[in-house]
Design an enzyme around this catalytic site. Structure first.
Site, PDB file in Angstrom:
ATOM      1  N   THR A   1      11.728  -6.322 -17.987  1.00 10.87           N
ATOM      2  CA  THR A   1      10.924  -7.056 -17.006  1.00 10.87           C
ATOM      3  C   THR A   1       9.442  -6.763 -17.143  1.00 10.87           C
ATOM      4  O   THR A   1       8.604  -7.653 -17.003  1.00 10.87           O
ATOM      5  CB  THR A   1      11.385  -6.679 -15.577  1.00 10.87           C
ATOM      6  OG1 THR A   1      12.736  -7.074 -15.440  1.00 10.87           O
ATOM      7  CG2 THR A   1      10.549  -7.363 -14.523  1.00 10.87           C
TER       8      THR A   1
ATOM      9  N   SER B   1      17.107  -5.513 -21.654  1.00 16.20           N
ATOM     10  CA  SER B   1      17.839  -4.286 -22.001  1.00 16.20           C
ATOM     11  C   SER B   1      19.351  -4.441 -21.841  1.00 16.20           C
ATOM     12  O   SER B   1      20.116  -3.570 -22.258  1.00 16.20           O
ATOM     13  CB  SER B   1      17.328  -3.093 -21.189  1.00 16.20           C
ATOM     14  OG  SER B   1      17.808  -3.118 -19.878  1.00 16.20           O
TER      15      SER B   1
END
Ligand code: ASP
Length: 348
Positions: free
Chosen positions: A12, A54
């Site tokens: 993010t 991720s």
């Protein structure tokens, strides 16, 4: 002047808004443009490793992160790995085993909101991480997030939206960072250098066995998948209820499956789905029955992320005996456990 290397992997923190939702899309140069003011005494280099969510992190990415740190280890005083928050706790645990005894700090950080957004935690997380990585007392692998410094072996993502995303499980936070000031609560040598400490030599591993399966029990779970789970994996970590145990309905299948393997061939480990205080098989009959019938490892106060990561690291060497696997699993590393366990002589 302190030299810090930032390795970016996406997440993010480096994401941009797309019509399909947030995607990691910011180059390291764009990220540099958003770096908070750090002052003239810290020189920063940025290297982009990946641009990924991720969620897609694999063992190969972990090996690439370790290699990148190893290659630049002598050239920098500290490292900051920018990483998505979703699997950061696993990566922090893996790095704690794959890079042991590092005198230099290796800090993982990320954000719940992209660095380009008006309201974001990215800048303060990055600023705190750089300051912490440049502090002469910092060493070892840690997560720095929302003003908390958490041991790499003890982190868990506990919030999916708000800024304080990580908690330290079964170990106090190592430090707090407040307005640029580091307040250390734990001065254990795993994370904090004393002035007169002799230099340690970092030990790097560059192999990992991804075939470790985490099985979360639910009441009334069918045992029929157990043979397949053990067939395709080298270790199965069972996330049991409470202090730990296996439902009687699964025991027969488990006995049958495991009787076909030597204990070092297929590892069975027990952890708990309860967040705090760990497993303790001795407490209940269901747990004693399990510990009494199988060659088993017990994670106790280790986080499940660390138990999984530690097994992946240990099993990179598939020639180890059951005794050696037990010894390595129970040996405390980077404060991953505070409980002393003597390996059991039982063999399957
Ligand atoms: N899905 C994102 C990731 O883990 C979430 C984040 O970074 O906060 O890459």
């Amino acid at each position: 002047m302190k030299k810090i290397l930032i390795l970016t992997t996406g997440g993010t923190i480096a994401s941009v808004q797309s019509p399909d939702g947030l995607v990691p899309g910011m180059s390291s140069e764009q990220l540099r443009g958003h770096l908070p003011q750090i002052g003239a005494r810290i020189a920063i280099d940025i290297r982009e490793l990946f641009q990924m969510d991720s969620t897609d992190m694999t063992a190969d990415h972990w090996v690439a992160i370790v290699r990148a740190i190893r290659e630049s280890y002598d050239d920098y005083d500290g490292f900051v790995v920018c990483h998505g928050t979703d699997t950061m706790a696993y990566t922090a645990a893996v790095l704690s085993y794959m890079i042991r005894d590092s005198d230099k700090p290796i800090v993982l950080t990320g954000a719940q909101r992209p660095i380009g957004f008006e309201i974001t935690d990215a800048k303060s997380n990055l600023q705190d991480s750089i300051l912490y990585a440049a502090d002469p007392r910092s060493r070892g692998v840690q997560i720095v997030f929302a003003g908390k410094v958490i041991a790499g072996t003890r982190a868990r993502k506990v919030r999916s939206m708000s800024f304080s995303a990580f908690a330290s499980i079964n170990l106090p936070e190592i430090a707090e960072i407040n307005n640029g000031r580091i307040i250390r609560y734990l001065t254990d040598p795993a994370f904090c250098r004393g002035e007169s400490d002799a230099k340690a030599t970092a030990l790097f591993s560059d192999q990992i066995d991804p075939k470790v399966f985490l099985l979360k029990l639910t009441p009334s779970m069918s045992p029929e998948l157990l043979p397949e789970i053990f067939r395709v994996n080298d270790a199965v970590v069972i996330e049991s209820f409470g202090a730990g145990g296996i439902p009687a309905s699964m025991e027969g299948t488990l006995t049958e499956v495991l009787s076909g393997y030597r204990p070092e061939e297929k590892i069975l480990a027990m952890t708990t789905q309860v967040t705090y205080e760990g497993s303790h098989l001795e407490t209940y009959e269901v747990g004693r029955r399990l510990a009494g019938s199988f060659s088993i490892l017990e994670a106790r106060d280790m986080t499940l992320e660390s138990a999984v990561a530690k097994l992946m690291w240990i099993l990179a060497d598939r020639s180890l005996s059951w005794e050696e696997i037990q010894r390595r699993f129970y040996e405390p590393i980077a404060k991953d456990t505070l409980i002393e366990v003597s390996p059991s002589p039982r063999t399957r």
